[in-house]
Design an enzyme around this catalytic site. Structure first.
Site, PDB file in Angstrom:
ATOM      1  N   HIS A  35       0.843  -1.191   0.000  1.00 18.85           N
ATOM      2  CA  HIS A  35       0.000   0.000   0.000  1.00 18.85           C
ATOM      3  C   HIS A  35       0.887   1.253   0.000  1.00 18.85           C
ATOM      4  O   HIS A  35       1.962   1.256   0.610  1.00 18.85           O
ATOM      5  CB  HIS A  35      -0.912   0.032   1.230  1.00 18.85           C
ATOM      6  CG  HIS A  35      -1.683  -1.235   1.433  1.00 18.85           C
ATOM      7  ND1 HIS A  35      -2.527  -1.748   0.482  1.00 18.85           N
ATOM      8  CD2 HIS A  35      -1.729  -2.098   2.480  1.00 18.85           C
ATOM      9  CE1 HIS A  35      -3.069  -2.869   0.932  1.00 18.85           C
ATOM     10  NE2 HIS A  35      -2.597  -3.105   2.137  1.00 18.85           N
ATOM     11  N   GLU A  83      -1.994  -0.515   7.912  1.00 18.98           N
ATOM     12  CA  GLU A  83      -2.989  -1.421   8.460  1.00 18.98           C
ATOM     13  C   GLU A  83      -2.342  -2.328   9.492  1.00 18.98           C
ATOM     14  O   GLU A  83      -1.111  -2.333   9.666  1.00 18.98           O
ATOM     15  CB  GLU A  83      -3.643  -2.252   7.349  1.00 18.98           C
ATOM     16  CG  GLU A  83      -2.690  -3.182   6.622  1.00 18.98           C
ATOM     17  CD  GLU A  83      -3.351  -3.900   5.440  1.00 18.98           C
ATOM     18  OE1 GLU A  83      -4.439  -3.462   5.009  1.00 18.98           O
ATOM     19  OE2 GLU A  83      -2.761  -4.886   4.955  1.00 18.98           O
ATOM     20  N   HIS A 114       3.548  -7.495   1.848  1.00 22.08           N
ATOM     21  CA  HIS A 114       2.926  -8.422   2.781  1.00 22.08           C
ATOM     22  C   HIS A 114       1.949  -9.352   2.080  1.00 22.08           C
ATOM     23  O   HIS A 114       1.474  -9.085   0.977  1.00 22.08           O
ATOM     24  CB  HIS A 114       2.197  -7.659   3.894  1.00 22.08           C
ATOM     25  CG  HIS A 114       1.101  -6.747   3.385  1.00 22.08           C
ATOM     26  ND1 HIS A 114       1.355  -5.502   2.870  1.00 22.08           N
ATOM     27  CD2 HIS A 114      -0.240  -6.917   3.302  1.00 22.08           C
ATOM     28  CE1 HIS A 114       0.214  -4.931   2.508  1.00 22.08           C
ATOM     29  NE2 HIS A 114      -0.772  -5.775   2.748  1.00 22.08           N
ATOM     30  N   ARG A 142      -0.949  -4.956  -6.317  1.00 20.96           N
ATOM     31  CA  ARG A 142      -0.547  -6.360  -6.264  1.00 20.96           C
ATOM     32  C   ARG A 142       0.766  -6.581  -7.028  1.00 20.96           C
ATOM     33  O   ARG A 142       0.896  -6.179  -8.177  1.00 20.96           O
ATOM     34  CB  ARG A 142      -1.625  -7.262  -6.870  1.00 20.96           C
ATOM     35  CG  ARG A 142      -2.946  -7.257  -6.153  1.00 20.96           C
ATOM     36  CD  ARG A 142      -3.845  -8.373  -6.685  1.00 20.96           C
ATOM     37  NE  ARG A 142      -5.223  -8.195  -6.253  1.00 20.96           N
ATOM     38  CZ  ARG A 142      -6.196  -7.714  -7.018  1.00 20.96           C
ATOM     39  NH1 ARG A 142      -5.933  -7.364  -8.269  1.00 20.96           N
ATOM     40  NH2 ARG A 142      -7.415  -7.578  -6.546  1.00 20.96           N
TER      41      ARG A 142
END
Length: 332
Positions: free
Chosen positions: A105, A123, A181, A201
């Site tokens: 991200h 996050e 991640h 992605r």
């Protein structure tokens, strides 16, 4: 609507099909899962234009979090009312049966890649359940460069460049923006993040979406631009015990955007705080929240928003209860 007094607000989950999902969320939430497709996410509190959480009960039943932010800004957000036009956090349960895509991200450093109305996306996960094959990838192995990672993507050997560990129930993992991640193998987590839906992605494990018969789109160039290549292995956060009585209170996550404490108790204890909103997520047991001489049940899988105007409330466990209490940091 402005004549209605706010109260502890329970929200209905919003279920999301994901090809990597499963059906384990039916063991966590009381609302039945739709159909027979794999459900990867239950959005618990979402102030997104396309997915608006709705109040589950009481005089405000059916109202969305966006409507409440507009109608009751001071009562809901307290001293944060002028800072946020929409609720700043997005909360979910994830059931990751297959492996989630390897992704990243963007941080604020890459604002050119963040669409209008979105933000950076840090996050975190709190692990609730695991299986024999559960695994979390977080961070890059030492010496990985943009060139070597791009080559590994082409060769299908991305995993060789990722740090990983076997998660255990109770682990909490902070994934800052810019960290590569992935997770999967029958792991169920609670996820908290900035209210953003920007994901790039790198690699998708050769998944084919059965609904389209095609692989999902990758955003390799954007992802490589966003990666913090200095980020090494990411390990679970060590809890910090803040109180022992009347309930065990541990701070398990703390960053610029959110603070998460885990509370576990058998006796009455306090939740909420004056002039700031707090969110309660029940991850085990059950009980009720008492406010203004009224009782509001909270059971496993429930999320309750305590508006700022409520101040401190009491939680009464049925036998035992485990809650996550989420707050917004002063400088968020």
């Amino acid at each position: 609507m402005n004549q209605i007094s706010l109260y502890p607000l329970r929200f209905e989950p919003i279920y999301q099909y994901r090809l990597w999902g499963g059906r384990q969320l039916e063991n966590l939430l009381t609302a039945p899962l739709p159909g027979k497709d794999p459900i990867g996410e239950a959005w618990l509190l979402s102030d997104r234009d396309d997915h608006q959480s709705q109040v589950a009960e009481g005089p405000l039943k059916g109202s969305t979090i966006g409507q409440l932010m507009h109608q009751f800004p001071e009562q809901l957000m307290g001293k944060y009312a002028e800072r946020f036009q929409r609720f700043p956090l997005l909360l979910k349960f994830l059931d990751v049966h297959e492996m989630l895509s390897v992704q990243v991200h963007p941080s604020d450093k890459h604002s050119e890649l963040i669409p209008p109305g979105e933000s950076s996306k840090t996050e975190a996960w709190v692990v609730l359940d695991t299986g024999p094959k559960s695994k979390i990838y977080a961070g890059l192995k030492q010496g990985t460069t943009e060139q070597s990672l791009r080559q590994a993507i082409q060769d299908g050997h991305v995993e060789d460049h990722l740090e990983s560990f076997i998660p255990k129930p109770g682990n909490s993992i902070l994934i800052t923006a810019g960290t590569v991640h992935a997770l999967g193998g029958d792991v169920v987590v609670f996820e908290i993040q900035q209210n953003s839906d920007v994901t790039f992605r790198l690699y998708d494990w050769n998944h084919i979406d059965p609904k389209t018969g095609k692989p999902r789109e990758l955003q390799v160039d954007q992802a490589l631009t966003c990666i913090d290549f200095s980020e090494g292995a990411v390990s679970p956060v060590m809890p910090v015990v803040e109180e022992v009585k009347p309930a065990l209170r541990e701070r398990i996550l703390h960053c610029d955007y959110f603070i998460v404490c885990r509370l576990h108790g058998e006796l009455q204890f306090k939740v909420g705080k004056s002039d700031v909103p707090r969110i309660l997520v029940c991850i085990a047991g059950g009980g009720h929240i008492e406010y203004n001489a009224n009782r509001y049940p909270i059971n496993k899988g429930d999320v309750i928003l305590l508006p700022a105007i409520l101040g401190e409330c009491s939680c009464y466990p049925n036998t035992t209860i485990t809650l996550l209490e989420i707050s917004i940091p002063e400088g968020a």
